[in-house]
Design a protein around this motif. Sequence first.
Motif, PDB file in Angstrom:
ATOM      1  N   GLU A  66      14.997  10.980 -14.417  1.00 55.86           N
ATOM      2  CA  GLU A  66      15.847   9.993 -13.753  1.00 55.86           C
ATOM      3  C   GLU A  66      15.840   8.683 -14.519  1.00 55.86           C
ATOM      4  O   GLU A  66      14.891   8.362 -15.232  1.00 55.86           O
ATOM      5  CB  GLU A  66      15.389   9.745 -12.308  1.00 55.86           C
ATOM      6  CG  GLU A  66      13.996   9.158 -12.144  1.00 55.86           C
ATOM      7  CD  GLU A  66      13.880   7.650 -12.331  1.00 55.86           C
ATOM      8  OE1 GLU A  66      14.902   6.945 -12.322  1.00 55.86           O
ATOM      9  OE2 GLU A  66      12.750   7.186 -12.516  1.00 55.86           O
ATOM     10  N   GLU A  68      17.138   4.691 -13.166  1.00 55.32           N
ATOM     11  CA  GLU A  68      17.632   3.957 -11.995  1.00 55.32           C
ATOM     12  C   GLU A  68      17.726   4.875 -10.786  1.00 55.32           C
ATOM     13  O   GLU A  68      18.616   4.739  -9.940  1.00 55.32           O
ATOM     14  CB  GLU A  68      18.979   3.294 -12.296  1.00 55.32           C
ATOM     15  CG  GLU A  68      18.898   2.274 -13.414  1.00 55.32           C
ATOM     16  CD  GLU A  68      20.221   1.582 -13.688  1.00 55.32           C
ATOM     17  OE1 GLU A  68      21.250   2.008 -13.127  1.00 55.32           O
ATOM     18  OE2 GLU A  68      20.219   0.612 -14.467  1.00 55.32           O
ATOM     19  N   GLY A  69      16.803   5.828 -10.709  1.00 57.55           N
ATOM     20  CA  GLY A  69      16.739   6.746  -9.578  1.00 57.55           C
ATOM     21  C   GLY A  69      17.602   7.981  -9.710  1.00 57.55           C
ATOM     22  O   GLY A  69      17.366   8.978  -9.027  1.00 57.55           O
ATOM     23  N   ARG A  70      18.591   7.938 -10.583  1.00 59.16           N
ATOM     24  CA  ARG A  70      19.573   9.011 -10.658  1.00 59.16           C
ATOM     25  C   ARG A  70      19.160  10.114 -11.629  1.00 59.16           C
ATOM     26  O   ARG A  70      18.692   9.838 -12.731  1.00 59.16           O
ATOM     27  CB  ARG A  70      20.938   8.457 -11.077  1.00 59.16           C
ATOM     28  CG  ARG A  70      21.549   7.547 -10.038  1.00 59.16           C
ATOM     29  CD  ARG A  70      22.953   7.133 -10.393  1.00 59.16           C
ATOM     30  NE  ARG A  70      23.536   6.332  -9.321  1.00 59.16           N
ATOM     31  CZ  ARG A  70      24.076   6.824  -8.222  1.00 59.16           C
ATOM     32  NH1 ARG A  70      24.153   8.137  -8.058  1.00 59.16           N
ATOM     33  NH2 ARG A  70      24.571   6.027  -7.288  1.00 59.16           N
ATOM     34  N   LYS A  71      19.375  11.350 -11.207  1.00 58.43           N
ATOM     35  CA  LYS A  71      19.195  12.487 -12.095  1.00 58.43           C
ATOM     36  C   LYS A  71      20.092  12.323 -13.311  1.00 58.43           C
ATOM     37  O   LYS A  71      21.253  11.952 -13.207  1.00 58.43           O
ATOM     38  CB  LYS A  71      19.559  13.785 -11.353  1.00 58.43           C
ATOM     39  CG  LYS A  71      19.545  15.036 -12.215  1.00 58.43           C
ATOM     40  CD  LYS A  71      20.069  16.235 -11.426  1.00 58.43           C
ATOM     41  CE  LYS A  71      20.314  17.416 -12.336  1.00 58.43           C
ATOM     42  NZ  LYS A  71      20.908  18.558 -11.614  1.00 58.43           N
ATOM     43  N   GLN A  72      19.521  12.637 -14.479  1.00 58.21           N
ATOM     44  CA  GLN A  72      20.257  12.472 -15.725  1.00 58.21           C
ATOM     45  C   GLN A  72      20.849  13.795 -16.204  1.00 58.21           C
ATOM     46  O   GLN A  72      20.305  14.872 -15.943  1.00 58.21           O
ATOM     47  CB  GLN A  72      19.345  11.883 -16.793  1.00 58.21           C
ATOM     48  CG  GLN A  72      18.841  10.491 -16.457  1.00 58.21           C
ATOM     49  CD  GLN A  72      19.963   9.476 -16.347  1.00 58.21           C
ATOM     50  OE1 GLN A  72      20.559   9.089 -17.340  1.00 58.21           O
ATOM     51  NE2 GLN A  72      20.252   9.029 -15.129  1.00 58.21           N
ATOM     52  N   GLY A  78      16.231  15.636 -10.401  1.00 58.62           N
ATOM     53  CA  GLY A  78      16.065  14.201 -10.535  1.00 58.62           C
ATOM     54  C   GLY A  78      14.600  13.836 -10.308  1.00 58.62           C
ATOM     55  O   GLY A  78      13.718  14.288 -11.019  1.00 58.62           O
ATOM     56  N   SER A  80      13.262  13.559  -6.771  1.00 60.08           N
ATOM     57  CA  SER A  80      13.164  13.606  -5.313  1.00 60.08           C
ATOM     58  C   SER A  80      12.165  14.663  -4.860  1.00 60.08           C
ATOM     59  O   SER A  80      12.336  15.844  -5.169  1.00 60.08           O
ATOM     60  CB  SER A  80      14.541  13.928  -4.715  1.00 60.08           C
ATOM     61  OG  SER A  80      14.419  14.348  -3.365  1.00 60.08           O
ATOM     62  N   LYS A 185      16.381   1.772   0.663  1.00 61.12           N
ATOM     63  CA  LYS A 185      17.276   2.634  -0.118  1.00 61.12           C
ATOM     64  C   LYS A 185      17.296   4.070   0.410  1.00 61.12           C
ATOM     65  O   LYS A 185      18.280   4.788   0.207  1.00 61.12           O
ATOM     66  CB  LYS A 185      16.861   2.640  -1.586  1.00 61.12           C
ATOM     67  CG  LYS A 185      15.441   3.108  -1.838  1.00 61.12           C
ATOM     68  CD  LYS A 185      15.048   2.849  -3.295  1.00 61.12           C
ATOM     69  CE  LYS A 185      13.600   3.155  -3.557  1.00 61.12           C
ATOM     70  NZ  LYS A 185      13.200   2.767  -4.934  1.00 61.12           N
ATOM     71  N   THR A 191      23.627   6.092  -0.635  1.00 56.71           N
ATOM     72  CA  THR A 191      22.745   6.524  -1.732  1.00 56.71           C
ATOM     73  C   THR A 191      21.945   7.784  -1.380  1.00 56.71           C
ATOM     74  O   THR A 191      20.918   8.062  -2.005  1.00 56.71           O
ATOM     75  CB  THR A 191      21.770   5.393  -2.123  1.00 56.71           C
ATOM     76  OG1 THR A 191      20.979   5.024  -0.984  1.00 56.71           O
ATOM     77  CG2 THR A 191      22.516   4.188  -2.642  1.00 56.71           C
ATOM     78  N   ASP A 193      22.546  10.812  -1.991  1.00 57.82           N
ATOM     79  CA  ASP A 193      22.480  11.789  -3.070  1.00 57.82           C
ATOM     80  C   ASP A 193      21.364  11.469  -4.059  1.00 57.82           C
ATOM     81  O   ASP A 193      20.851  12.356  -4.747  1.00 57.82           O
ATOM     82  CB  ASP A 193      23.817  11.868  -3.810  1.00 57.82           C
ATOM     83  CG  ASP A 193      24.240  10.533  -4.400  1.00 57.82           C
ATOM     84  OD1 ASP A 193      23.937   9.482  -3.792  1.00 57.82           O
ATOM     85  OD2 ASP A 193      24.870  10.533  -5.483  1.00 57.82           O
ATOM     86  N   VAL A 194      20.970  10.195  -4.120  1.00 58.93           N
ATOM     87  CA  VAL A 194      19.922   9.750  -5.047  1.00 58.93           C
ATOM     88  C   VAL A 194      18.591   9.578  -4.333  1.00 58.93           C
ATOM     89  O   VAL A 194      17.549  10.016  -4.822  1.00 58.93           O
ATOM     90  CB  VAL A 194      20.331   8.418  -5.718  1.00 58.93           C
ATOM     91  CG1 VAL A 194      19.264   7.989  -6.731  1.00 58.93           C
ATOM     92  CG2 VAL A 194      21.683   8.545  -6.380  1.00 58.93           C
TER      93      VAL A 194
END
Length: 229
Positions: A66, A68-72, A78, A80, A185, A191, A193-194
């Motif tokens: 990840e 910024e928290g998001r899966k790349q 990710g 989670s 958050k 958010t 999904d993240v």
Amino acid sequence: MNIEILELIEGAKKAKGLTVIIDVFRAFTVECYLFDKGAARIYPIGKLEDALELKKQNPSYVLFGEREGRKQEGCDYGNSPYQLLSGDFEGKTIIHTTSAGTQGIVNAVNASEIITGSLVNAKAVAEYIKARNPEDVSICPMGLAGKVSSEEDLLAAEYIRALILGEDFDIEGRIAHLKDHGASKFFDPDTQDVFPKEDYPLCVDINKFPFILKVSKTNDRLTVNKIQL
């Protein structure tokens, strides 16, 4: 025993002695759940491109990544804990690259020993440190992207220090406070999904796991392994 709390990547660079790298939301919470589900080992990687290259060379490895928290892109997962619960990780090798937690590991170059910490294994971390009884302990809350202090990581650091010293600590009260001061958050509809809301209780399930995660170097590669207490 000299215990210091040294925040963020700059703190990790100053760490010495037995060093605890803390990331509650969510890197080292995720790693605890992965080992609980049977993962064999975890390779913490600083640079995303290095993690992707290792995955390319070893397609059977499972890549958690990840920013910024998001899966790349190119990653299997990710960062989670909730989203990994349905996965099969028995005997699997994991690659893990994150914005904060794994950055702390790769920057703690002066530590004599590195373990990771989160709320889900805080008591085990404290018990391990007391048993080792080192001269110096550095506790490094990694915060947001290793650059900005965060309530949850500082909480875990202070709690672990209190457990080592045998001091009273209102962990339940501090967790209740955390929900509205640092965890918003996870409850934002935009958010999910993240940062799914299901992550939050998994991250604050205090002392769920009776093991610690220790970082070692094997064949010039940093490796995280589980040590059962």
